[in-house]
Design a protein around this motif. Sequence first.
Motif, mmCIF file in Angstrom:
data_model
loop_
_atom_site.group_PDB
_atom_site.id
_atom_site.type_symbol
_atom_site.label_atom_id
_atom_site.label_comp_id
_atom_site.label_asym_id
_atom_site.label_seq_id
_atom_site.Cartn_x
_atom_site.Cartn_y
_atom_site.Cartn_z
ATOM 1 N N MET A 1 3.642 -19.564 0.274
ATOM 2 C CA MET A 1 4.079 -18.234 0.693
ATOM 3 C C MET A 1 3.509 -17.154 -0.223
ATOM 4 S SD MET A 1 6.883 -16.889 2.781
ATOM 5 C CE MET A 1 8.265 -16.018 2.187
ATOM 6 N N LYS A 2 3.009 -16.088 0.401
ATOM 7 C CA LYS A 2 2.430 -15.010 -0.413
ATOM 8 C C LYS A 2 3.531 -14.240 -1.145
ATOM 9 C CE LYS A 2 -1.563 -14.080 2.506
ATOM 10 N NZ LYS A 2 -2.663 -14.557 1.703
ATOM 11 N N LYS A 3 3.159 -13.719 -2.303
ATOM 12 C CA LYS A 3 4.114 -12.908 -3.074
ATOM 13 C C LYS A 3 3.975 -11.449 -2.648
ATOM 14 C CE LYS A 3 5.400 -16.191 -5.954
ATOM 15 N NZ LYS A 3 6.749 -16.786 -5.786
ATOM 16 N N GLN A 4 5.128 -10.809 -2.429
ATOM 17 C CA GLN A 4 5.126 -9.390 -2.052
ATOM 18 C C GLN A 4 5.092 -8.537 -3.319
ATOM 19 O OE1 GLN A 4 5.307 -8.098 1.018
ATOM 20 N NE2 GLN A 4 5.578 -10.025 2.147
ATOM 21 N N VAL A 5 4.051 -7.704 -3.438
ATOM 22 C CA VAL A 5 3.992 -6.782 -4.583
ATOM 23 C C VAL A 5 4.193 -5.365 -4.053
ATOM 24 C CG1 VAL A 5 2.631 -5.903 -6.516
ATOM 25 C CG2 VAL A 5 2.335 -8.267 -5.771
ATOM 26 N N ALA A 6 5.223 -4.693 -4.559
ATOM 27 C CA ALA A 6 5.463 -3.295 -4.154
ATOM 28 C C ALA A 6 5.061 -2.399 -5.317
ATOM 29 C CB ALA A 6 6.937 -3.097 -3.817
ATOM 30 N N ILE A 7 4.333 -1.343 -4.980
ATOM 31 C CA ILE A 7 3.917 -0.379 -6.005
ATOM 32 C C ILE A 7 4.455 0.986 -5.605
ATOM 33 C CG2 ILE A 7 1.913 0.735 -7.101
ATOM 34 C CD1 ILE A 7 0.453 -1.989 -6.479
ATOM 35 N N ILE A 8 5.235 1.591 -6.492
ATOM 36 C CA ILE A 8 5.794 2.913 -6.168
ATOM 37 C C ILE A 8 4.998 3.962 -6.926
ATOM 38 C CG2 ILE A 8 7.875 4.316 -5.963
ATOM 39 C CD1 ILE A 8 9.518 1.791 -6.534
ATOM 40 N N GLY A 9 4.292 4.821 -6.180
ATOM 41 C CA GLY A 9 3.516 5.899 -6.808
ATOM 42 C C GLY A 9 2.027 5.667 -6.657
ATOM 43 N N PRO B 1 11.635 -5.719 0.814
ATOM 44 C CA PRO B 1 11.769 -6.738 -0.228
ATOM 45 C C PRO B 1 10.538 -6.796 -1.123
ATOM 46 C CG PRO B 1 11.185 -7.754 1.855
ATOM 47 C CD PRO B 1 11.302 -6.290 2.127
ATOM 48 N N TYR B 2 10.702 -7.271 -2.326
ATOM 49 C CA TYR B 2 9.542 -7.476 -3.210
ATOM 50 C C TYR B 2 9.757 -8.721 -4.070
ATOM 51 C CZ TYR B 2 12.398 -5.583 -7.062
ATOM 52 O OH TYR B 2 13.389 -5.389 -7.995
ATOM 53 N N ASP B 3 8.635 -9.316 -4.498
ATOM 54 C CA ASP B 3 8.686 -10.362 -5.524
ATOM 55 C C ASP B 3 8.332 -9.753 -6.879
ATOM 56 O OD1 ASP B 3 9.227 -12.730 -3.859
ATOM 57 O OD2 ASP B 3 7.319 -12.193 -2.926
ATOM 58 N N TYR B 4 7.368 -8.824 -6.829
ATOM 59 C CA TYR B 4 7.001 -8.079 -8.039
ATOM 60 C C TYR B 4 7.019 -6.597 -7.697
ATOM 61 C CZ TYR B 4 5.424 -12.463 -10.020
ATOM 62 O OH TYR B 4 5.379 -13.740 -10.497
ATOM 63 N N LEU B 5 7.466 -5.802 -8.673
ATOM 64 C CA LEU B 5 7.539 -4.365 -8.454
ATOM 65 C C LEU B 5 6.838 -3.647 -9.609
ATOM 66 C CD1 LEU B 5 8.753 -1.865 -6.962
ATOM 67 C CD2 LEU B 5 10.796 -2.148 -8.361
ATOM 68 N N ILE B 6 5.992 -2.663 -9.262
ATOM 69 C CA ILE B 6 5.394 -1.812 -10.297
ATOM 70 C C ILE B 6 5.878 -0.386 -10.061
ATOM 71 C CG2 ILE B 6 3.259 -0.916 -11.318
ATOM 72 C CD1 ILE B 6 1.826 -3.434 -10.477
ATOM 73 N N ILE B 7 6.578 0.167 -11.038
ATOM 74 C CA ILE B 7 7.057 1.552 -10.928
ATOM 75 C C ILE B 7 6.021 2.453 -11.612
ATOM 76 C CG2 ILE B 7 8.943 3.161 -11.410
ATOM 77 C CD1 ILE B 7 10.781 0.707 -11.792
ATOM 78 N N ALA B 8 5.379 3.294 -10.816
ATOM 79 C CA ALA B 8 4.305 4.166 -11.337
ATOM 80 C C ALA B 8 4.514 5.568 -10.779
ATOM 81 C CB ALA B 8 2.945 3.609 -10.921
ATOM 82 N N THR B 9 5.705 6.095 -11.007
ATOM 83 C CA THR B 9 6.107 7.339 -10.348
ATOM 84 C C THR B 9 5.696 8.609 -11.099
ATOM 85 O OG1 THR B 9 8.246 6.931 -11.360
ATOM 86 C CG2 THR B 9 8.058 6.425 -9.026
ATOM 87 N N GLY B 10 5.032 8.473 -12.238
ATOM 88 C CA GLY B 10 4.505 9.652 -12.936
ATOM 89 C C GLY B 10 5.596 10.553 -13.491
ATOM 90 N N ALA B 11 5.235 11.819 -13.641
ATOM 91 C CA ALA B 11 6.163 12.788 -14.240
ATOM 92 C C ALA B 11 5.978 14.133 -13.560
ATOM 93 C CB ALA B 11 5.870 12.905 -15.733
#
Length: 402
Positions: free
Chosen positions: A1-9, A97-107
């Motif tokens: 099964m593939k891993k879901q990667v969510a990236i915010i930003g 849903p996510y398996d990995y999450l990257i929070i890159a929302t800046g400033a």
Amino acid sequence: MKKQVAIIGAGYAGLRAIEHLASDDRLCITLFDENPYHYLQTEAYGYIAGRFDLHDVALDLKNWCHGFKRPVTFVQERVTYIRSRTQEIETESGTHPYDYLIIATGARTNFFSFIEGLDRYGFGVKKLFRSHRFRTAFEALLYEKVEQRPSEASRVYNLAIGGAGLSGVEIAAEMADVIKRHTKSIGEAAKELHIHLIDASATILPGMSDYIITHTDKRLTSLGIHIRTNAFIERVDASTIHFKDGSRLDYTFMIFTGGIIANRIDSDLDAASNRIGQYAPDATLRLAPNVFTVGDCAELKDASGKLLPPTAQTAERSAEYAAYAIGQDIAGRAVRPYRGTVDGVFVALGGRYAVGELFGVIRVRGYLAYLLKKVITKSYYLGLKLRLNTGFKKRTATGEAL
Ligand SMILES: Cc1cc2nc3c(=O)[nH]c(=O)nc-3n(C[C@H](O)[C@H](O)[C@H](O)COP(=O)(O)OP(=O)(O)OC[C@H]3O[C@@H](n4cnc5c(N)ncnc54)[C@H](O)[C@@H]3O)c2cc1C
């Protein structure tokens, strides 16, 4: 099964993470951003002063995401909540849903609440619409000067920039250069637009090397910019900046670049933050075993524990690290800790002039520094543009609605 990667930003960090993850066929990648475009903030100074156009600073994210060989999904929505216990993020329209999450929302710009009137009357440049408003206002003043008849009484307009860090200095220099260069075509009246660069510190570009500060200062002075250091803004009203020492400056427009505050998302994460709201991740940039934070929204440090400046360069490096750490994690391998570095800094100082330093030893200024800076920014832009063109062609060929 593939891993879901969510990236915010979809800023410098978010896009760089995708560049490093997209070829991994174990992953399914989804990018979330509230805007439909990637905003090249580092070029904002040129956009405001009219040197660059809209297409130089905003790139369509749907087309860019389609430019990869393997699918990258783009969701144009604001993420409102991170539910780490169930590994989900919430947007206005639903749960993802996510398996990995990257929070890159800046400033965003920190319009300090203790400076009365600052948020009301100051322009920020961390968002495209704000840069656009200032560009329009600046252009309108230039236009007024073009139209000015010799019989009309001269009228001086003070354009104030609060904050003499990298962004404030670059904006001041580019506007001053435009005014200086165009005095030939616009006429002497253009000289009635005065640029004021204000900072509460004892120097411009606080924290940068003596070489950068000295040569920047010389260049700004030669462009006719009025530099005001040790100047604490106490209050701003519709037409006047009031300083703590009792002095005042009547202004027409004011940009504020004096500080940032991180864009945080409500969550059930047990994540500490610093005084400017940045997430404080561990040495592997994690807030939880499968949640990373990178770029301006994170407090990032070098190997000696010194804070790294919030720059596009730092954002990209930290994103590369998060992508590497995800790859290692999936493969069950250990990760080395994040060790941020600052390879160099280049300050654009109007027209074809810049000052720069590489690896702390190579120092350049003038046209050569301008060329080096141009190579860096152009290669970033061209990389994005290639993917954008590929994505656009793919979407047109498949008949997908544009
Ligand atoms: C005028 C100016 C000049 C600069 N010059 C330089 C320079 O010469 N060199 C340099 O290295 N740096 C420079 N910088 C700094 C650099 O632009 C930033 O450090 C960089 O943009 C940080 O990248 P980021 O990816 O962390 O955040 P950003 O680029 O700010 O991207 C964050 C993204 O997250 C999105 N987002 C935020 N919250 C949410 C949410 N809840 N849901 C969905 N999306 C969300 C935003 O819409 C945005 O697209 C400059 C900045 C300015 C303003």
